[in-house]
Write a protein that holds these residues in place. Structure first.
Motif, short mmCIF file in Angstrom:
data_model
loop_
_atom_site.label_atom_id
_atom_site.label_comp_id
_atom_site.label_asym_id
_atom_site.label_seq_id
_atom_site.Cartn_x
_atom_site.Cartn_y
_atom_site.Cartn_z
N SER A 98 0.83 -1.21 0.00
CA SER A 98 0.00 0.00 0.00
C SER A 98 0.86 1.25 0.00
O SER A 98 0.49 2.27 -0.60
CB SER A 98 -0.94 0.00 1.21
N ASP B 85 1.92 1.75 -3.52
CA ASP B 85 0.79 2.31 -4.27
C ASP B 85 0.67 3.81 -4.02
O ASP B 85 0.38 4.59 -4.95
CB ASP B 85 -0.51 1.61 -3.88
N HIS C 108 3.39 5.55 -6.02
CA HIS C 108 3.03 5.60 -7.44
C HIS C 108 1.96 6.66 -7.71
O HIS C 108 2.07 7.44 -8.68
CB HIS C 108 2.54 4.22 -7.88
N SER D 75 -4.91 6.89 -1.58
CA SER D 75 -3.83 5.90 -1.39
C SER D 75 -3.08 6.17 -0.08
O SER D 75 -2.66 5.21 0.58
CB SER D 75 -2.86 5.96 -2.58
#
Length: 766
Positions: A579, A582, A585, A604
């Motif tokens: 996570s 993520d 990103h 996120s």
């Protein structure tokens, strides 16, 4: 619990004392009104029992909504239990079937967690006290109605108290979390004292972190239940102030746990340097500042009192300047980078503590989009699920809850048998006829002491015995003094308050005051009879022996749950890492699209923080079970070194993940070595073959990532090795060539050789 002035102040301003005062008042009021106003002493006792049953669910520091639901369930189930027990008591055969059956059913409620366990105990308490006086069928209705009215009074009283004093309760829950954070900071400070033992201090750190996680979750459930609505009302301003403090506290926690310092290397390389002492003193001051803030929050004061750490920071900067002149950055760049990291962390913590102090005096303006913020924060709350399937799925011999319920039912049956046997012993009937028919007190002692875990049952057994012995001695002294009845009543009320207040703080002291309270109650019910003291002591001794003996019936040893908890912890850390990536990103994509504050990076980030909370909870569950296993008999323990290493490596891994992710989010990309390091960590946690990088880039902004990434690889590789070792120990050995012993306590293994960097050992000997 020590008796120094700060600790006493901390206790008397805590939610424990406040909740104990609320519970004692709600329980005693029905008894005092019925006894003094209407002259119905027996009815007052029954109403107080009904109120006490409901009060058990009114725990200090818990969310109000679940507390009210639990109290309503206790009122309904408790009244039904009273009626069933009262009707069954007239038939000898039926009561011997009903009591064990009720003990089994209500003990099974532990499948629903803490709330379920409290609800089950409340019903068992009212069942036991209903056995005190035989009831005719005509009296059962009156007895049940009186008990119901006592419980209903407490429910209404508690709901009103919660509604009126909601801000006070949230302040005290937040104060408890701040005190736990201050204790954690003080424990971290001791790592920089070369005279402190690292292993012993690490054990204390783990325990303080578990306590801090529990306190933070309790504060989260209190503060985030009712969030600001964006109005200008006084209640909204108060909620905003508490929310600001809570967010600041979570940020401080993140700074504290978002790294894993190599204290052994610091001590080895800088044994005579004052740099470590300056860090220690600064963190002790910061701990004192947080404690002072916690006390001010509990007292509803807004004074900004703090100890300045500017002198320690300047001294530490001077020490680093001296080390630079001696060529430390060239001779040992990793050690120098570690010291710089420590300095930055202390600065950051100092800024956050000062910010918390400022917010306690002047709350920040409210957020512009409160609806979105509130939806995000609501996801961090604990959700209580009461599903019938959860109960039925545990009705088998392998379930720890089922085995516990069977133990309690057998213990209650034996308690009734011992009570009945006393009636046929001539010596007992001659010396103390009052001992006959006291099986209800033996059952009550057994129910109070017996817990699902063997270690906690044995521990409570000792605490209960000591508390009862001291309480009986103090009661005899009070009765010998022959005080005024009004003074006895005041002492009774004080004992009730302290008994409720101390039950979660110091169980032995709580047992002392509860024993005094019960003996004073019987002193009012049966004036002039001091034999009740000896009877209570004898009943408690018998109950303790039975509780400890029955703990060996279908025992649930902690070793049987540790494997599952270890896997859950590995899964939580893997989810925390993924996570986080993520979030990195999403942040990079939003930055490239020139939308850094977009919805996707915020979502996120929220997911990453949720995973971080789950890691803390999973780690606390694992460490609590591990330490409970260590309190069990030695022959019942297994794989202690492996579990200990897993605890150390998971703590290091979670800390380094929390440190790496925010730094990665600031970069537009990572080079191949860093990418391979992250992939290797993921592979190790997924129990796949991994290929760590031979070199991790250290140019420019990448330098600060090299050390934590290496520690992540080391920790994850050791976690994989130790989990594989557990699997091999649980399964029969397979023929084949001998392999390297997994997780033998030295971290300088395969990952170090492949990376080709100087080794930093993770502490494993805690």
């Amino acid at each position: 619990m020590t008796f120094s002035s700060p600790q006493l102040q901390r206790f008397f301003y805590s939610h424990h004392f406040f909740g104990g005062l609320r519970q004692a008042t709600g329980v005693l009021l029905p008894a005092l009104v019925l006894s003094n106003v209407f002259g119905w002493i027996a009815g007052g006792f029954v109403a107080a029992v009904g109120a006490a049953c409901v009060a058990i669910l009114d725990q200090p520091g818990g969310p109000r909504r679940y507390g009210l639901n639990g109290m309503f369930a206790a009122l309904c189930l408790g009244s039904a239990t009273t009626a069933i027990t009262g009707l069954a008591a007239n038939n000898v055969l039926i009561i011997w079937l009903v009591v064990p059956a009720l003990c089994f059913v209500f003990s099974m409620l532990t499948v629903y967690g803490k709330q379920g366990g409290l609800l089950g105990f409340a019903c068992l308490l009212i069942m036991t006290l209903t056995l005190r006086t035989p009831l005719t069928q005509a009296d059962v209705l009156q007895h049940t109605l009186t008990s119901f009215l006592g419980g209903a009074f407490y429910l209404i009283y508690s709901a009103l108290a919660h509604r009126i004093l909601w801000h006070r309760e949230e302040q005290q829950a937040l104060s408890a979390a701040l005190f736990a954070t201050a204790d954690y900071i003080a424990t971290r400070a001791r790592f920089y004292d070369i005279h402190e033992d690292l292993s012993a201090n690490y054990r204390q750190l783990i325990k303080h972190q578990a306590a801090m996680t529990e306190a933070h979750q309790a504060a989260r459930d209190m503060v985030l239940r009712e969030l600001p609505r964006g109005t200008t009302s006084r209640a909204d301003r108060l909620r905003q102030g508490l929310l600001n403090l809570f967010v600041d506290m979570v940020g401080l926690l993140d700074s504290m746990v978002a790294t894993h310092t190599d204290y052994a290397t610091l001590r080895q390389e800088l044994p005579d340097s004052d740099a470590l002492l300056f860090v220690r003193d600064a963190m002790f001051k910061l701990s004192a500042n947080v404690s002072s803030l916690a006390l001010n929050v509990a007292r509803n004061r807004h004074a900004r009192v703090r100890n300045s750490v500017k002198a320690e920071l300047r001294a530490l900067e001077f020490e680093l300047h001296q080390l630079r002149e001696q060529g430390l950055p060239q001779n040992n760049p990793e050690l120098y980078a570690l010291l710089v990291q420590v300095l930055r962390r202390v600065r950051n913590i100092t800024w956050q503590v000062d910010r918390m102090a400022d917010h306690s005096v002047n709350p920040l303006p409210q957020q512009s989009d409160l609806s979105k913020a509130n939806r995000s924060l609501n996801r961090f709350l604990t959700r209580q699920k009461w599903r019938l399937a959860l109960l039925t799925d545990n009705l088998h011999g392998q379930s720890a809850h089922f085995r516990y319920a069977v133990r309690v039912a057998i213990a209650a049956l034996l308690s009734m048998a011992v009570g009945a046997l006393l009636a046929y012993i001539p010596v007992v009937r001659t010396l103390d006829p009052g001992m006959v028919g006291h099986s209800y007190w033996i059952i009550l002692t057994v129910l109070i002491i017996m817990k699902p875990g063997f270690a906690l049952t044995r521990q409570r057994n000792g605490w209960r015995l000591v508390g009862t012995l001291i309480g009986c001695g103090l009661a005899l002294l009070l009765f010998y003094l022959n005080l005024d009845p009004t003074l006895y009543l005041l002492i009774l009320a004080a004992c009730s308050v302290l008994g409720y207040s101390l039950i979660q703080v110091h169980y032995t002291l709580s047992a002392i005051f509860n024993t005094l309270f019960v003996l004073l109650v019987f002193h009012f019910l049966v004036p002039g009879s001091n034999t009740v003291v000896g009877e209570r002591l004898a009943d408690t001794l018998i109950g303790c022996v039975l509780a400890l003996s029955c703990s060996y019936i279908l025992p649930s040893w902690e070793r049987n749950t540790l494997d599952a908890l270890a896997r859950a912890l590995r899964t939580s850390n893997l989810a925390f890492l993924r996570s986080g990536l993520d979030f990195v990103h999403a942040t990079r994509l939003a930055r490239q699209a020139d939308q850094p504050a977009g919805a996707e990076p915020q979502e996120s980030e929220t997911q990453w923080k949720l995973c971080r909370k789950n890691v803390h909870i999973a780690f606390s569950n694992f460490t609590a079970a591990f330490y409970r296993m260590m309190d069990e008999p030695t022959r019942r323990q297994r794989h202690v070194p492996i579990y200990n290493r897993l605890m150390i490596h998971h703590h290091a891994l979670a800390s380094q993940i929390a440190a790496v992710i925010p730094q990665l989010a600031l970069l537009d990309g990572e080079p191949e070595g860093i990418h391979q390091a992250l992939a290797a960590t993921d592979d190790y946690l997924s129990d796949r073959p991994a290929t760590p990088p031979k070199v991790i880039e250290t140019d420019g902004d990448h330098a600060a990532l090299a050390y934590p990434l290496r520690q992540m690889i080391l920790a994850s590789q050791q976690i994989q090795d130790n989990m594989q070792a557990l699997d091999q120990l649980e399964s029969p050995p397979m023929p084949g060539p001998p392999e390297r012993q997994a997780g033998t306590g030295d971290s300088d293994g395969r990952a170090h050789d492949q990376i080709g960097q100087p080794g930093h050992r993770l502490r494993e000997d805690a």
